[in-house]
Design an enzyme around this catalytic site. Structure first.
Site, PDB file in Angstrom:
ATOM      1  N   GLU A 138       0.888  -1.162   0.000  1.00 27.43           N
ATOM      2  CA  GLU A 138       0.000   0.000   0.000  1.00 27.43           C
ATOM      3  C   GLU A 138       0.922   1.206   0.000  1.00 27.43           C
ATOM      4  O   GLU A 138       1.641   1.450   0.963  1.00 27.43           O
ATOM      5  CB  GLU A 138      -0.911  -0.027   1.230  1.00 27.43           C
ATOM      6  CG  GLU A 138      -1.993   1.042   1.215  1.00 27.43           C
ATOM      7  CD  GLU A 138      -1.772   2.099   2.274  1.00 27.43           C
ATOM      8  OE1 GLU A 138      -1.208   3.170   1.924  1.00 27.43           O
ATOM      9  OE2 GLU A 138      -2.131   1.863   3.435  1.00 27.43           O
ATOM     10  N   CYS A 184      -2.447   8.270   4.159  1.00 28.46           N
ATOM     11  CA  CYS A 184      -2.383   7.672   2.822  1.00 28.46           C
ATOM     12  C   CYS A 184      -3.673   7.895   2.045  1.00 28.46           C
ATOM     13  O   CYS A 184      -3.688   7.790   0.821  1.00 28.46           O
ATOM     14  CB  CYS A 184      -2.071   6.184   2.931  1.00 28.46           C
ATOM     15  SG  CYS A 184      -3.254   5.258   3.937  1.00 28.46           S
TER      16      CYS A 184
END
Length: 671
Positions: free
Chosen positions: A256, A295
């Site tokens: 990720e 994120c």
């Protein structure tokens, strides 16, 4: 000076050769040291495999779920320790709720899902059985069992608690041990969390280990039973993916990484509407929460041509109210970035964005904390007038309080701009127009791990653009890394091996602890409703007497319930229907008669009928036909200290032994 230890092979190991200094994001002063080049990572790998793995695999999914719940409650009781340490990462108290409380809440969700959606067994059944033989004596089904290696979680600096717990929870629930490697800049918070977990005594030895510092040659010792997960930059992910041993042994690797998430203001969300207001609020919140170090934060803001000026004015007005300062102060609404290095990185990337766009708010040289030694920055808003030719706004992520407003012409253009990010974790669309939502989904879903829609109808309950929930997948294609985390039991499956098993119904029933039609039945006992949850066994079966269905039954049921559908009341109309030979009994009449045939009416262990699943009507029943029932114990699942759920396989057959209906009955039975 805090000495940040690693937890390796059951021992706390102090920093040693190769230790790095860690500075406070608030003051810039060195507050900790972490790292030890002499850490025996190969022994850690063996310790997890030899002790942690077998101990976890000996437990059922429900036992692991109860362990997770106990751990989460223990952490919740001691979370103040984590709050106090986290201030030095630059996080405010509101940010702690995202990181610390969010991580604990994620553990609780996985604990709950483990109890509700997984069996009290050690093998997970992934879907129903498939009959592979003509006569029902050869079946197949998919199962999942824990991998027999270790999960190595390499985490980012921005969420030292949530980043660990959101991965550890499904790993432990699957029955796999974990080695956690947090980013060094904030590893002192992760270490404190691991100490709390270890001090609880709730985990078996080897289930969780911690590396504060470099992982040495650990990647070179992994094989097909191990898993590597990574959260961080695309450059680091690329280096990890390039490890020869990971490639040669097909080690599972998920990442990720960078993500240029975007938010779209729908054409219908004009100034003055609730949608416009919630859009502006979400943009400001995502720019400033965790100082933009999320994120999932909004990096690109897409607005209809006509509303760019109004959005810019509204967003800057909200940003002007943001108080940047010491995160320990109650008046502060945005703290510092995690380190001076991170601050410098954000400034460098903001300069690149500035080549395509004009900064319309936030000057890092003149804001209130500009001369402070801490890693402070103001929120910075840019405007890109020509997003189609821009070189950097769609390729550069400034991982901080930086976002860019850009215009779009129509929905096709908005989707085109969304997709120029080449893959992201999340995109949000603020609209009340169902067609807008439909068009953007068709055009852009393939480029995003999550699409978040919000408007006046959902905004009171919506969790926000930037909030990954444990129930839903978290990840994204392309630039975002191509990985997937969370998503309920999907996350647990990342740490298990899916295997197809084939064989007789008896063998498959024994493997999966779930009875399959064709497996042996036990019929020589008392009525199964008279036996407690613990006394009843898989395969226990009741064959009922037969009951003849009469025309009077059909008509009485029709008039009593009001269900006078023509197939039950009009012979000619029923015959004209391709499904019926003439007037037929109601399906629900058959279910009612079935209950009357198998029920045991006296008080006993059966406490309640809680529903039925997978109902199918297979053949019509006419007046003069008879029906009988086969009732078999298919599965058992404990629910609490007093009772458990019994799943019964129910088949109704007619006088020719042809199946006319089939379903699964659920009851709660006392222990």
């Amino acid at each position: 000076m805090r000495q940040v230890h690693s937890f390796a092979a059951g021992q706390w190991i102090a920093p040693g050769s190769g230790a790095r200094n860690i500075a406070s994001a608030i003051t810039g002063e060195v507050i900790a040291q972490a790292g030890n080049d002499a850490l025996d990572v190969q022994s850690m790998h063996g310790y997890a495999r030899e002790l942690g793995g077998p101990a976890l695999r000996a437990m059922t999914f429900h036992e692991r779920a109860r362990m997770l719940k106990a751990l989460a409650l223990h952490l919740r009781e001691h979370r103040r320790i984590l709050y106090d340490l986290s201030f030095d990462t630059g996080a405010t108290q509101a940010d702690h709720l995202i990181d610390v409380d969010g991580g604990i809440g994620t553990m609780l969700v996985f604990a709950s899902k483990g109890r509700r959606e997984m069996p009290d067994a050690r093998i997970y059944l992934d879907g129903p059985p498939e009959q592979l033989g003509r006569h029902g004596q050869f079946h197949g089904r998919h199962i999942a069992t824990p991998l027999q290696g270790v999960a190595l979680h390499i985490n980012a600096f921005n969420f030292p608690v949530w980043g660990m717990l959101e991965k550890v929870a499904p790993t432990l629930l699957a029955g796999m041990p974990a080695i956690v490697k947090p980013a060094t800049a904030t590893c002192y918070v992760t270490e404190a969390c691991v100490r709390l977990i270890q001090d609880s005594g709730l985990l078996p030895k080897g289930a969780l280990q911690l590396i504060c510092g470099g992982i040495g040659g650990l990647l070179d010792h992994l094989d097909c039973q191990d898993v590597v997960t990574f959260t961080g930059s695309a450059d680091t992910a690329r280096k990890l993916r390039g490890n020869a041993n990971l490639r040669d042994n097909a080690v599972r690797f998920t990442a990720e990484q960078d993500s240029l998430n975007a938010s779209v203001l729908g054409p219908d969300a004009v100034p003055g509407t609730p949608e416009f207001d919630v859009f502006v609020k979400e943009v400001q919140r995502e720019m400033t929460a965790k100082a933009g170090q999320k994120c999932t934060a909004i990096r690109r803001i897409m607005v209809p041509d006509d509303h760019v000026e109004a959005v810019t004015k509204a967003v800057t007005a909200r940003l002007a109210k943001v108080v940047v300062g010491d995160p320990r102060a109650e008046s502060t609404t945005m703290g510092a970035l995690s380190s001076q290095a991170q601050k410098n990185d954000v400034l460098a990337h903001a300069d690149l964005i500035g080549q395509d766009a004009e900064r319309v708010f936030g000057d890092p040289d003149t804001f209130s904390m500009a001369q402070d030694k801490g890693a402070y920055l103001p929120p910075m808003l840019f405007h890109c007038a020509d997003p189609d030719t821009a070189q950097h706004v769609h390729t550069v992520e400034a991982f901080g309080p930086v976002a860019t407003i850009m215009p779009y012409r129509d929905i096709d253009h908005a989707a085109h701009l969304l997709n120029k990010g080449k893959g992201s974790l999340v995109a949000s669309v603020i609209t009340r127009d169902p067609e807008v939502a439909h068009e953007i989904t068709l055009a852009s879903a393939a480029f995003h791990g999550r699409l978040y829609f919000n408007n006046r109808d959902s905004m009171s309950e919506a969790t926000g653009h930037g909030a990954p929930l444990p129930h839903m997948v978290h990840g994204g294609p392309g630039r975002a890394g191509g990985g997937e985390e969370l998503g309920g039991i999907r996350a647990v499956m990342h740490y298990m091996q899916r295997t197809a098993i084939q064989g007789s119904p008896e063998l498959l029933s024994a493997i999966g602890k779930q009875w399959i039609p064709g497996a042996p039945e036990t019929t020589d006992k008392s009525h199964p409703f008279t036996r407690t949850f613990h006394d009843i066994a898989l395969g226990d079966t009741l064959h009922s007497d037969a009951r003849t269905v009469t025309m009077d039954d059909i008509e009485t049921f029709a008039h009593f319930t009001g269900d006078t559908f023509y197939a039950h009341m009009d012979e000619d109309a029923a015959k004209a229907n391709p499904f019926f030979p003439g007037r037929v009994a109601h399906g629900y009449l058959l279910l009612s008669f079935a209950a009357g045939l198998f029920v045991q009416p006296d008080p006993g262990p059966v406490l309640a009928n809680t529903g039925l699943d997978h109902l199918r009507f297979m053949k019509p029943v006419q007046a003069g036909d008879s029906i009988k029932v086969r009732l078999t114990v298919k599965a058992k699942t404990p629910r609490n200290e007093d009772y458990g759920e019994v799943r019964w396989h129910v088949t109704l057959t007619n006088q020719d032994d042809e199946a006319v209906a089939e379903y699964e009955l659920l009851t709660m039975n006392a222990y």
